[in-house]
Enzyme design. Structure first.
Site, PDB file in Angstrom:
ATOM      1  N   ASN A 123       0.932  -1.163   0.213  1.00  0.00           N
ATOM      2  CA  ASN A 123      -0.089  -0.160  -0.163  1.00  0.00           C
ATOM      3  C   ASN A 123       0.944   0.839  -0.130  1.00  0.00           C
ATOM      4  OD1 ASN A 123      -1.723   1.836   0.520  1.00  0.00           O
ATOM      5  ND2 ASN A 123      -3.195   0.882   1.582  1.00  0.00           N
ATOM      6  N   ASP A 124       1.760   1.807   1.244  1.00  0.00           N
ATOM      7  CA  ASP A 124       2.379   2.555   1.261  1.00  0.00           C
ATOM      8  C   ASP A 124       3.312   3.150   0.312  1.00  0.00           C
ATOM      9  OD1 ASP A 124       0.904   3.485   3.544  1.00  0.00           O
ATOM     10  OD2 ASP A 124       2.538   2.735   4.776  1.00  0.00           O
TER      11      ASP A 124
END
Ligand code: NAP
Length: 456
Positions: A383-384
């Site tokens: 995600n990040d």
């Protein structure tokens, strides 16, 4: 009695170095750990033969308690909880160094030079143990992972550490004059440990890897300094090795995150506004059947693993999938971000465990050069590290170079639901027209995709 400890120390130092070199390559890393572990056992064994050693019952009791707790904890820990275990074990090393410092300082039976060294080691060790505890609590999710910020935080931090160090200096300069000055050690320890807690609180979100590796380096330095203070050369060398390796890792992590280590020491980063952005577009679910079709017709597929792959223990299924695609003549590579997961090298460790060949792994820069030619990027619980918000000033991730998955032609994201990444911000990639969401546990989703691929 002949002192056999020194020659054994020399051998163990050589073994530590061999272990470290072997850890530098995934293929030999396991044996590297073994070399270092055996060297450590010999170092401890040799120390028992130091002439004049007393308190043997206490020493053996401590070794027994530590070994039993360490053995059980290491066997029971889930692989996904390994990062917090590494953080807390790192803190224990710092705690051991600080304990040695405390004893040396209380005894003050040694030279002023050695006392100064012990005191400096204690400052570093105290900050490292307290910070490692905060890192453990954040990674374990027992305190909030976002930066904990309050007014005048930096000034408060500075005052706490300055007053703590002043007490240390007071002790050093006056202890020989007045026995009561020895009590200056109490506020010295309380305040420098307190600073360690305070320093770690404002660092959160995506910035933790730099902090964890910094504590690693600090623990090594503290151990090395205490080794100096008590003239134990195995400790000096082991400390220097850990300190040097930790420093290199810290710099590599800081570069990977595009952060400055000086700013961390000042407690000045991680201070980001709560997110006020809204992301436009909508999330478009896709079925495993459709993902299988997309993959089957692709020429190049990039697999982008993140923390969710670790959490789902999906690495073995991921390998099966990549084997299947390669067997179909599709070009496959794994795009590895240096801070994906929760500890340095997390993805490399998991993929090596599953037997993914190293030559399929591309680092961030290589992968970024390739994304524009990728037909499907399969984002597995990342995600990040794929969040284009990192390009937007003011966001928690701003400045961190990401994997440019958004440059590939199609993106499929495997995740369970609406969970945000470690930094806790929305991911613009998920809302792009080219992105489809395959919801579910990553391991189960990949199993379904494999089943569907078999039908094609
Ligand atoms: P991430 O930002 O933590 O995102 C993980 C994603 O996985 C989430 O979106 C989550 O969404 C999904 N997920 C979780 N469990 C899953 C499961 N069982 N099946 C499918 N999906 C699952 O991960 P990342 O992109 O790897 O980034 C790492 C972050 O951790 C960075 O911010 C990094 O700075 C930080 N960090 C790294 C280290 C290090 O040394 N590598 C250390 C500390 C912190 P759902 O909940 O919706 O499923």
């Amino acid at each position: 009695m002949i002192d056999i400890t020194q020659p054994i120390y020399v051998l163990t130092i050589a073994a530590f170095v061999i272990g470290l070199i072997r850890m530098g390559n995934p293929a030999t890393a396991r044996s590297g750990i073994l070399w270092a572990g055996i060297a450590m056992a010999f170092s401890i064994g040799a120390t028992l033969f130091v002439p004049g050693l007393s308190n043997l019952v206490l020493i053996f009791t401590a070794i027994l308690i530590g070994a039993v707790i360490g053995f059980i904890a290491a066997r029971k820990v889930a692989i996904v909880d390994m990062p917090q275990m590494v953080a807390i074990y790192n803190g224990m090393g710092a705690g051991a160094a600080s304990s040695i410092a405390a004893i040396e300082l209380i005894r003050f039976g040694t030279s002023s030079f050695n006392l100064t060294i012990a005191l400096v080691g204690a400052i570093i060790g105290n900050v490292s143990i307290a910070g490692s505890v905060i890192a453990f609590l954040k990674l374990q999710g027992w305190i909030r992972q976002k930066p904990i910020i309050f007014t005048l935080q930096q000034a408060a931090n500075l005052i706490v550490v300055a007053v703590g160090v002043l007490f240390g200096i007071l002790f050093l300069t006056h202890h020989s004059l007045l026995i009561s000055y020895r009590s200056a050690l109490i506020p010295f320890f309380i305040l420098t440990i307190g600073y360690g807690f305070l320093m770690a609180l404002p660092i959160g979100g995506a910035d933790m890897p730099v902090l964890i590796s910094l504590y690693n380096a600090m623990t090594g330095i503290a151990v090395g300094l205490e080794g100096f203070a008590i003239s134990n050369y195995a400790m000096v060398v082991a400390g220097i090795l850990v300190g040097a390796a930790g420093t290199i890792l810290t710099l590599a992590m800081a570069t990977a995150m595009n952060r400055s280590v000086v700013a961390i020491l000042a407690g000045g980063f991680g201070k980001v506004q709560e997110e006020s952005r809204t992301v436009s577009g909508n999330l478009k679910p896709i079925s495993s059947e459709d993902v299988a079709v997309m993959l089957a017709y692709a020429s190049t597929v990039a697999i982008v693993p993140g923390f969710g792959m670790a959490s789902a223990q999906a690495q073995f299924k991921v390998r099966d999938l990549s084997d299947m695609l390669i067997a179909k003549g599709i070009k496959v590579f794994f795009a590895i971000h240096p801070v994906a997961g929760r500890m340095p090298g997390h993805m490399n460790v998991l993929l090596a465990e599953a037997g993914v060949p190293y030559d399929l792994l591309e680092d961030r820069d290589e992968a970024n050069r390739a994304f524009q030619d990728v037909d499907v990027s399969l984002v597995i619980g990342a995600n990040d590290v794929v969040n284009p918000a990192a390009r937007i000033p003011g966001t928690a991730l701003y400045g961190m170079p990401i994997l440019d998955v958004d440059k590939s032609k199609n993106v499929v994201v495997l995740k369970r639901g609406a969970g945000k990444g470690f930094a806790g911000i929305e991911n613009d990639l998920f809302y792009m027209d080219k992105t489809k969401m395959l919801y579910g546990d990553a391991q189960e989703s990949i199993s379904k995709v494999i089943q569907e691929l078999k039908k094609l």
